[in-house]
Design a protein around this motif. Structure first.
Motif, PDB file in Angstrom:
ATOM      1  N   GLN A  79       0.852  -1.187   0.000  1.00 42.20           N
ATOM      2  CA  GLN A  79       0.000   0.000   0.000  1.00 42.20           C
ATOM      3  C   GLN A  79       0.886   1.235   0.000  1.00 42.20           C
ATOM      4  O   GLN A  79       1.670   1.442   0.924  1.00 42.20           O
ATOM      5  CB  GLN A  79      -0.913  -0.013   1.222  1.00 42.20           C
ATOM      6  CG  GLN A  79      -1.937   1.113   1.229  1.00 42.20           C
ATOM      7  CD  GLN A  79      -2.798   1.080   2.473  1.00 42.20           C
ATOM      8  OE1 GLN A  79      -2.556   1.827   3.423  1.00 42.20           O
ATOM      9  NE2 GLN A  79      -3.790   0.205   2.483  1.00 42.20           N
ATOM     10  N   CYS A  82      -0.129   6.630  -4.477  1.00 38.66           N
ATOM     11  CA  CYS A  82      -0.153   6.448  -5.919  1.00 38.66           C
ATOM     12  C   CYS A  82      -1.371   7.163  -6.486  1.00 38.66           C
ATOM     13  O   CYS A  82      -2.498   6.937  -6.040  1.00 38.66           O
ATOM     14  CB  CYS A  82      -0.198   4.957  -6.274  1.00 38.66           C
ATOM     15  SG  CYS A  82       0.064   4.612  -8.026  1.00 38.66           S
ATOM     16  N   HIS A  92       4.923  -0.105  -9.865  1.00 42.36           N
ATOM     17  CA  HIS A  92       3.728  -0.738 -10.442  1.00 42.36           C
ATOM     18  C   HIS A  92       4.118  -1.978 -11.240  1.00 42.36           C
ATOM     19  O   HIS A  92       3.519  -3.053 -11.083  1.00 42.36           O
ATOM     20  CB  HIS A  92       2.998   0.264 -11.336  1.00 42.36           C
ATOM     21  CG  HIS A  92       1.988  -0.354 -12.254  1.00 42.36           C
ATOM     22  ND1 HIS A  92       0.701  -0.650 -11.845  1.00 42.36           N
ATOM     23  CD2 HIS A  92       2.082  -0.753 -13.552  1.00 42.36           C
ATOM     24  CE1 HIS A  92       0.045  -1.197 -12.864  1.00 42.36           C
ATOM     25  NE2 HIS A  92       0.864  -1.256 -13.904  1.00 42.36           N
ATOM     26  N   HIS A 101      -0.234  -7.124  -5.006  1.00 42.35           N
ATOM     27  CA  HIS A 101      -1.237  -6.124  -5.359  1.00 42.35           C
ATOM     28  C   HIS A 101      -0.797  -4.744  -4.877  1.00 42.35           C
ATOM     29  O   HIS A 101      -0.337  -4.595  -3.740  1.00 42.35           O
ATOM     30  CB  HIS A 101      -2.589  -6.477  -4.731  1.00 42.35           C
ATOM     31  CG  HIS A 101      -3.643  -5.451  -5.005  1.00 42.35           C
ATOM     32  ND1 HIS A 101      -4.170  -5.238  -6.262  1.00 42.35           N
ATOM     33  CD2 HIS A 101      -4.249  -4.547  -4.186  1.00 42.35           C
ATOM     34  CE1 HIS A 101      -5.063  -4.278  -6.204  1.00 42.35           C
ATOM     35  NE2 HIS A 101      -5.133  -3.826  -4.965  1.00 42.35           N
ATOM     36  N   LEU A 102      -0.929  -3.749  -5.743  1.00 42.36           N
ATOM     37  CA  LEU A 102      -0.621  -2.372  -5.361  1.00 42.36           C
ATOM     38  C   LEU A 102      -1.924  -1.681  -4.961  1.00 42.36           C
ATOM     39  O   LEU A 102      -2.856  -1.595  -5.752  1.00 42.36           O
ATOM     40  CB  LEU A 102       0.052  -1.626  -6.518  1.00 42.36           C
ATOM     41  CG  LEU A 102       0.712  -0.284  -6.159  1.00 42.36           C
ATOM     42  CD1 LEU A 102       1.849   0.036  -7.119  1.00 42.36           C
ATOM     43  CD2 LEU A 102      -0.299   0.859  -6.162  1.00 42.36           C
ATOM     44  N   SER A 103      -1.968  -1.220  -3.736  1.00 41.30           N
ATOM     45  CA  SER A 103      -3.132  -0.509  -3.205  1.00 41.30           C
ATOM     46  C   SER A 103      -2.755   0.954  -2.999  1.00 41.30           C
ATOM     47  O   SER A 103      -1.730   1.250  -2.379  1.00 41.30           O
ATOM     48  CB  SER A 103      -3.584  -1.134  -1.883  1.00 41.30           C
ATOM     49  OG  SER A 103      -4.744  -0.503  -1.383  1.00 41.30           O
ATOM     50  N   ALA A 104      -3.554   1.853  -3.533  1.00 39.40           N
ATOM     51  CA  ALA A 104      -3.205   3.273  -3.553  1.00 39.40           C
ATOM     52  C   ALA A 104      -3.918   4.049  -2.458  1.00 39.40           C
ATOM     53  O   ALA A 104      -5.150   4.155  -2.473  1.00 39.40           O
ATOM     54  CB  ALA A 104      -3.557   3.869  -4.913  1.00 39.40           C
ATOM     55  N   GLY A 146      -6.667   5.054 -11.405  1.00 38.94           N
ATOM     56  CA  GLY A 146      -6.113   4.014 -10.545  1.00 38.94           C
ATOM     57  C   GLY A 146      -6.733   2.656 -10.804  1.00 38.94           C
ATOM     58  O   GLY A 146      -6.035   1.635 -10.864  1.00 38.94           O
ATOM     59  N   HIS A 151      -5.007  -0.974  -9.759  1.00 33.98           N
ATOM     60  CA  HIS A 151      -4.829  -0.753  -8.327  1.00 33.98           C
ATOM     61  C   HIS A 151      -6.184  -0.782  -7.620  1.00 33.98           C
ATOM     62  O   HIS A 151      -7.227  -0.540  -8.231  1.00 33.98           O
ATOM     63  CB  HIS A 151      -4.200   0.626  -8.063  1.00 33.98           C
ATOM     64  CG  HIS A 151      -2.998   0.910  -8.890  1.00 33.98           C
ATOM     65  ND1 HIS A 151      -2.605   2.194  -9.238  1.00 33.98           N
ATOM     66  CD2 HIS A 151      -2.078   0.089  -9.451  1.00 33.98           C
ATOM     67  CE1 HIS A 151      -1.509   2.146  -9.963  1.00 33.98           C
ATOM     68  NE2 HIS A 151      -1.172   0.882 -10.123  1.00 33.98           N
TER      69      HIS A 151
END
Length: 215
Positions: A79, A82, A92, A101-104, A146, A151
């Motif tokens: 997290q 982003c 990314h 997983h990319l959490s913004a 996003g 994301h």
């Protein structure tokens, strides 16, 4: 968050460490973090079923790569800040290729930010041009960007109208020609983590060290 008696996810919030028993925050409380040992403890928590997933927050590409080298259970999520004015393409790409997983957080930017910068994403002329062409608000376009990047986005608001607006981002998309325009937006990190940088205490003597050059 609890789910059937178990915490849904546990994360390392920053790649920093404070002295045991510290109350509040002072620079002199900073110590050298031991990420591998911390992660092993979190893996034990995951194995016990007390956490459904384990992850990290505010990890650079290098720090995430170093963690993956020693992790038995890979982090489910990273997290990070982003948004269209801090797109983090290197991070990314690394997260995507390694199944993290990319959490913004701050997906609409962070007006003022913890860095003291006054620039606000929602006033960006490129973002506003795209919003006008689509008949959407700049906030909706930032959130939709996003989502189309893959994301999860975590906006915060206590205004009922804005909450409803923030949910109206799922039945439309930004077309390819306008999506390409996001590359023209000036990039600036707003949440710098400068509190964790000190010339004497802790692990990082500069923001370059904290973010491994990703600033």
């Amino acid at each position: 968050m609890l789910l059937n008696g178990a915490v849904k996810i546990v994360k390392i919030h920053w790649p920093v460490s404070l002295k045991r028993g510290s109350i509040g925050f002072k620079p002199e409380y900073l110590t050298q973090p031991d990420i591998p040992s911390t992660w092993r403890a979190m893996e034990t928590l995951y194995d016990s079923g007390k956490a459904r997933a384990i992850g990290v927050s505010n990890f650079s590409t290098k720090k995430l790569r170093d963690l993956l080298k020693v992790a038995r259970v890979p982090p489910a999520v990273n997290q990070v800040e982003c948004h269209p004015s801090w797109q983090q393409p290197q991070l990314h790409s690394f997260c995507k290729s390694n199944g993290v997983h990319l959490s913004a957080y701050a997906p609409m930017g962070s007006p003022g930010g913890t860095s003291g910068k006054s620039r606000q994403l929602l006033k960006d002329p490129v973002l506003n041009m795209i919003a006008e062409k689509l008949g959407k608000s700049p906030a909706q376009v930032a959130l939709r960007w996003g989502l189309q990047m893959g994301h999860s986005v975590l906006p915060k608001s206590t205004n009922e109208g804005r909450l409803k607006e923030n949910f109206d981002v799922f039945d439309w998309s930004i077309p390819e020609d306008l999506f390409a325009k996001f590359s023209e937006i000036e990039q600036v990190r707003l949440v710098t983590g400068s509190n964790f940088v000190h010339e004497t205490f802790g692990a990082y003597r500069s923001l370059e060290e904290l973010w491994d050059g990703e600033i």
